[in-house]
Motif scaffolding. Structure first.
Motif, mmCIF file in Angstrom:
data_model
loop_
_atom_site.group_PDB
_atom_site.id
_atom_site.type_symbol
_atom_site.label_atom_id
_atom_site.label_comp_id
_atom_site.label_asym_id
_atom_site.label_seq_id
_atom_site.Cartn_x
_atom_site.Cartn_y
_atom_site.Cartn_z
ATOM 1 N N TRP A 1 -8.161 -2.411 -16.725
ATOM 2 C CA TRP A 1 -6.941 -3.198 -16.609
ATOM 3 C C TRP A 1 -6.205 -2.991 -15.286
ATOM 4 C CZ3 TRP A 1 -8.079 0.035 -20.758
ATOM 5 C CH2 TRP A 1 -8.595 -0.616 -21.892
ATOM 6 N N PHE A 2 -6.665 -2.038 -14.457
ATOM 7 C CA PHE A 2 -5.917 -1.705 -13.246
ATOM 8 C C PHE A 2 -6.820 -1.537 -12.027
ATOM 9 C CE2 PHE A 2 -2.935 -0.521 -16.521
ATOM 10 C CZ PHE A 2 -1.681 -0.755 -15.957
ATOM 11 N N TYR A 3 -6.320 -1.988 -10.876
ATOM 12 C CA TYR A 3 -6.896 -1.595 -9.592
ATOM 13 C C TYR A 3 -6.415 -0.175 -9.289
ATOM 14 C CZ TYR A 3 -7.510 -6.659 -9.010
ATOM 15 O OH TYR A 3 -7.847 -7.965 -9.188
ATOM 16 N N HIS A 4 -7.213 0.551 -8.504
ATOM 17 C CA HIS A 4 -6.862 1.947 -8.223
ATOM 18 C C HIS A 4 -6.995 2.249 -6.727
ATOM 19 C CE1 HIS A 4 -6.375 6.172 -8.365
ATOM 20 N NE2 HIS A 4 -7.653 6.500 -8.383
ATOM 21 N N PRO A 5 -5.958 1.918 -5.931
ATOM 22 C CA PRO A 5 -5.974 2.334 -4.520
ATOM 23 C C PRO A 5 -6.012 3.856 -4.420
ATOM 24 C CG PRO A 5 -4.254 0.702 -4.934
ATOM 25 C CD PRO A 5 -4.747 1.154 -6.277
ATOM 26 N N MET A 6 -6.737 4.364 -3.402
ATOM 27 C CA MET A 6 -6.883 5.819 -3.257
ATOM 28 C C MET A 6 -6.424 6.240 -1.872
ATOM 29 S SD MET A 6 -10.469 6.533 -5.297
ATOM 30 C CE MET A 6 -11.308 5.055 -4.726
ATOM 31 N N ASN A 7 -5.322 6.964 -1.853
ATOM 32 C CA ASN A 7 -4.685 7.351 -0.601
ATOM 33 C C ASN A 7 -5.567 8.274 0.232
ATOM 34 O OD1 ASN A 7 -2.867 7.816 1.423
ATOM 35 N ND2 ASN A 7 -1.515 9.103 0.221
ATOM 36 N N LYS A 8 -6.138 9.303 -0.399
ATOM 37 C CA LYS A 8 -6.894 10.298 0.350
ATOM 38 C C LYS A 8 -8.151 9.708 0.983
ATOM 39 C CE LYS A 8 -5.158 14.332 -2.092
ATOM 40 N NZ LYS A 8 -5.456 15.533 -2.901
ATOM 41 N N GLU A 9 -8.770 8.743 0.287
ATOM 42 C CA GLU A 9 -9.975 8.114 0.811
ATOM 43 C C GLU A 9 -9.665 6.871 1.631
ATOM 44 O OE1 GLU A 9 -9.582 9.017 -2.280
ATOM 45 O OE2 GLU A 9 -11.046 10.632 -2.567
ATOM 46 N N ARG A 10 -8.369 6.495 1.709
ATOM 47 C CA ARG A 10 -7.940 5.298 2.428
ATOM 48 C C ARG A 10 -8.666 4.054 1.909
ATOM 49 N NH1 ARG A 10 -4.349 8.136 3.308
ATOM 50 N NH2 ARG A 10 -3.393 8.729 5.272
ATOM 51 N N ILE A 11 -8.704 3.923 0.582
ATOM 52 C CA ILE A 11 -9.342 2.794 -0.075
ATOM 53 C C ILE A 11 -8.284 1.982 -0.803
ATOM 54 C CG2 ILE A 11 -10.982 2.091 -1.870
ATOM 55 C CD1 ILE A 11 -12.569 4.631 -1.268
ATOM 56 N N GLY A 12 -8.324 0.655 -0.641
ATOM 57 C CA GLY A 12 -7.374 -0.217 -1.343
ATOM 58 C C GLY A 12 -5.993 -0.240 -0.723
ATOM 59 N N GLU A 13 -5.924 -0.091 0.600
ATOM 60 C CA GLU A 13 -4.628 -0.072 1.283
ATOM 61 C C GLU A 13 -3.853 -1.369 1.045
ATOM 62 O OE1 GLU A 13 -3.064 0.757 5.851
ATOM 63 O OE2 GLU A 13 -4.902 -0.401 5.528
ATOM 64 N N GLN A 14 -2.567 -1.242 0.748
ATOM 65 C CA GLN A 14 -1.658 -2.372 0.619
ATOM 66 C C GLN A 14 -0.590 -2.249 1.702
ATOM 67 O OE1 GLN A 14 -2.376 -4.740 -1.899
ATOM 68 N NE2 GLN A 14 -4.191 -3.434 -2.046
ATOM 69 N N LYS A 15 0.062 -3.375 2.007
ATOM 70 C CA LYS A 15 1.089 -3.390 3.052
ATOM 71 C C LYS A 15 2.454 -3.698 2.444
ATOM 72 C CE LYS A 15 -1.634 -2.615 6.577
ATOM 73 N NZ LYS A 15 -1.506 -1.384 7.395
ATOM 74 N N LEU A 16 3.460 -3.002 2.944
ATOM 75 C CA LEU A 16 4.822 -3.214 2.471
ATOM 76 C C LEU A 16 5.480 -4.379 3.202
ATOM 77 C CD1 LEU A 16 6.802 -1.974 0.445
ATOM 78 C CD2 LEU A 16 7.659 -0.506 2.276
ATOM 79 N N PHE A 17 5.187 -4.510 4.505
ATOM 80 C CA PHE A 17 5.768 -5.579 5.324
ATOM 81 C C PHE A 17 4.655 -6.288 6.090
ATOM 82 C CE2 PHE A 17 8.787 -2.008 5.298
ATOM 83 C CZ PHE A 17 9.833 -2.579 4.611
ATOM 84 N N GLY A 18 4.056 -7.288 5.520
ATOM 85 C CA GLY A 18 3.033 -8.038 6.237
ATOM 86 C C GLY A 18 1.891 -7.148 6.682
ATOM 87 N N SER A 19 1.858 -6.824 7.988
ATOM 88 C CA SER A 19 0.804 -5.956 8.521
ATOM 89 C C SER A 19 1.300 -4.538 8.758
ATOM 90 C CB SER A 19 0.262 -6.533 9.841
ATOM 91 O OG SER A 19 1.308 -6.650 10.798
ATOM 92 N N ASN A 20 2.498 -4.219 8.323
ATOM 93 C CA ASN A 20 3.087 -2.892 8.555
ATOM 94 C C ASN A 20 3.398 -2.199 7.235
ATOM 95 O OD1 ASN A 20 3.219 -3.151 11.448
ATOM 96 N ND2 ASN A 20 4.940 -4.555 11.150
ATOM 97 N N GLY A 21 3.467 -0.875 7.313
ATOM 98 C CA GLY A 21 3.875 -0.088 6.155
ATOM 99 C C GLY A 21 2.785 0.061 5.121
ATOM 100 N N SER A 22 1.822 0.949 5.377
ATOM 101 C CA SER A 22 0.722 1.172 4.433
ATOM 102 C C SER A 22 1.230 1.881 3.187
ATOM 103 C CB SER A 22 -0.373 2.017 5.086
ATOM 104 O OG SER A 22 -0.946 1.335 6.176
ATOM 105 N N ILE A 23 0.853 1.366 2.033
ATOM 106 C CA ILE A 23 1.222 1.990 0.760
ATOM 107 C C ILE A 23 -0.001 2.034 -0.150
ATOM 108 C CG2 ILE A 23 3.670 1.402 0.836
ATOM 109 C CD1 ILE A 23 3.046 -0.983 -0.988
ATOM 110 N N TYR A 24 -0.017 3.009 -1.051
ATOM 111 C CA TYR A 24 -1.123 3.186 -1.989
ATOM 112 C C TYR A 24 -0.570 3.491 -3.379
ATOM 113 C CZ TYR A 24 -4.166 3.643 2.114
ATOM 114 O OH TYR A 24 -4.858 3.437 3.290
ATOM 115 N N PRO A 25 -0.087 2.469 -4.089
ATOM 116 C CA PRO A 25 0.308 2.726 -5.482
ATOM 117 C C PRO A 25 -0.881 3.276 -6.260
ATOM 118 C CG PRO A 25 0.955 0.519 -4.758
ATOM 119 C CD PRO A 25 0.056 1.072 -3.701
ATOM 120 N N ASP A 26 -0.631 4.142 -7.213
ATOM 121 C CA ASP A 26 -1.745 4.707 -7.977
ATOM 122 C C ASP A 26 -2.522 3.618 -8.708
ATOM 123 O OD1 ASP A 26 -1.089 7.184 -7.088
ATOM 124 O OD2 ASP A 26 -0.176 7.882 -8.961
#
Length: 441
Positions: A297-322
């Motif tokens: 039921w969920f996507y799983h971005p992974m911060n340590k592996e830099r997988i599934g990076e999302q952006k907070l502001f267009g092309s800026n602000g990398s975030i990784y919600p669990d």
């Protein structure tokens, strides 16, 4: 053997560590980076955190542990760090998380009744398939090796002394040495020796069935493998550790193989002048365990592996919600927290609300280990100002602390049966958690 048992994120008086003075002295206020020269293996590896994360920190008259749990030894002293959410006498919670995350069968009993060394070896062995798969993504390790030849097609430097010994009287052959690029080298041979070593363990074949292609690749590349060369291969790898940044995964694999092959001799610290052990980041372990449960039921971005990076502001602000729910309508954001419900607050709230706003989610969840049997009602995000005396809850925007209950099991006389009971109880807790998201999909 001198044994000290404690829990992660625990603060105890320094007198409690008097039983292991030498090991304590080796660990206290030393970062993981400073301990990297010893035989301490930490999973997952995170070079950035290694600069400031400590196994044991001195604070006034207390010692404070971190998020790390596992086994550490130095000579005849042992430190066993359990999960702070452990509710049994047999370290079942940590064992269960390990089995689920790494898809391992129930092959080890991580109690603390004098068999920590064997448990430590099992942990190292079970990590090998993971590190082997990561390393082989870079291709088979190859490097220059020096080969000795004796034929009529000279393609290198003539070895006069060997030529005289081997080819007198002259038979048309010439002894020479050649430096060539090869997949069969000290590193790949070290991996092969480790594979063959673990094959002799009761669970060896089960491990290799998880990665048959990777094992075949190494076996094919090391056609001149000889078991009696093991000591020589170990010495060569200790003398020449991999240093090239591109082969970082192979460097980790090399360290792991050396620890496994030397384990019988060193026994997590016995007779060694180095700190030996294996530790796991409990927060990472908890997050990956929850992923096993709610991945449908969920996507799983992974911060340590830099997988599934999302952006907070267009092309800026990398975030990784669990976790970000897969269904686009009624989006849900979930965050794992390896800490008690009462410790979730302040910055945790700000982060989750920011993620919810970014992904247009009206529901957010904290998923934490619940060891108090208390449930927490959902919070409604407020609107309005205290200055205007018009603060009211938003009925449609909620944050819920969703605890997964950790069963309490008392070890009697039959540890296997007790652990099976623990697993059955954990399955029931998991079903309750999963049902929360099934109903909203």
């Amino acid at each position: 053997m001198k044994l000290k048992q404690t829990k992660d994120n625990c603060r105890e008086p320094k007198d409690e560590y008097a039983i292991i003075p030498q090991l304590t002295d080796k660990l206290v206020n030393r970062t993981l980076k400073q301990l990297s020269g010893d035989g301490l293996f930490v999973f997952p590896e995170n070079p950035k955190e290694a600069d400031d994360q400590m196994v044991l920190r001195s604070i006034d008259n207390y010692y404070q542990t971190s998020n790390l749990a596992g086994f550490i030894g130095y000579q005849d002293e042992r430190l066993v760090i359990q999960s702070r959410f452990e509710r049994s006498d047999g370290n079942y919670f940590f064992q269960y998380l390990f089995e689920r995350v790494f898809n391992m069968p129930n092959l080890m009993v991580l109690n603390t009744e004098g068999i920590q060394d064997k448990s430590g070896f099992d942990l190292l062995a079970f990590l090998l398939p993971i590190y082997l798969k990561k390393a082989l993504r870079k291709g088979i390790f190859k490097t220059y090796v020096r080969r000795q030849h004796n034929d009529s097609n000279v393609r290198g430097t003539i070895d006069v002394a060997r030529h005289i010994r081997a080819n007198s009287p002259f038979t048309g052959k010439i002894a020479y040495n050649q430096r060539e690029f090869s997949y069969e080298n000290d590193v790949t041979l070290l991996i092969r020796h480790t594979i063959e070593f673990i094959k002799n363990k009761p669970y060896g074949n089960l491990l290799w069935k998880q990665i048959p292609d990777e094992v075949t690749t190494i076996v094919t590349a090391t056609r001149h493998y000889e078991e009696h060369d093991r000591r020589h291969i170990i010495v060569q790898n200790k003398k020449s550790p991999i240093r090239h940044a591109y082969y970082h995964e192979y460097r980790s694999l090399q360290r792991l193989c050396l620890m496994i092959l030397q384990f019988e001799k060193q026994r997590i610290g016995t007779g060694s002048q180095q700190v030996q052990g294996v530790l796991f980041d409990c927060a990472w372990l908890w997050e990956e365990y929850i992923n096993k449960l709610i991945a449908p039921w969920f996507y799983h971005p992974m911060n340590k592996e830099r997988i599934g990076e999302q952006k907070l502001f267009g092309s800026n602000g990398s975030i990784y919600p669990d976790f970000i729910s897969r269904f686009q309508t009624n989006r849900i954001i979930a965050d794992t927290k390896y800490k008690p419900s009462k410790n979730i607050g302040n910055k945790d709230y700000l982060q989750l609300v920011a993620y919810m706003y970014r992904f247009d989610a009206q529901k957010g969840y904290y998923i934490y280990p619940n060891h108090t049997d208390k449930t927490v009602a959902p919070f409604h995000l407020a609107q309005g100002l205290t200055y205007d005396n018009n603060v009211v809850p938003r009925e449609t925007v909620t944050i819920t602390k969703l605890g997964l209950e950790i069963p309490e099991i008392t070890v009697t006389g039959n540890e296997v049966a007790d652990y099976q009971q623990f697993k059955v109880s954990m399955k029931k807790s998991e079903e309750k958690l999963i049902q929360q998201f099934k109903n909203q999909s």
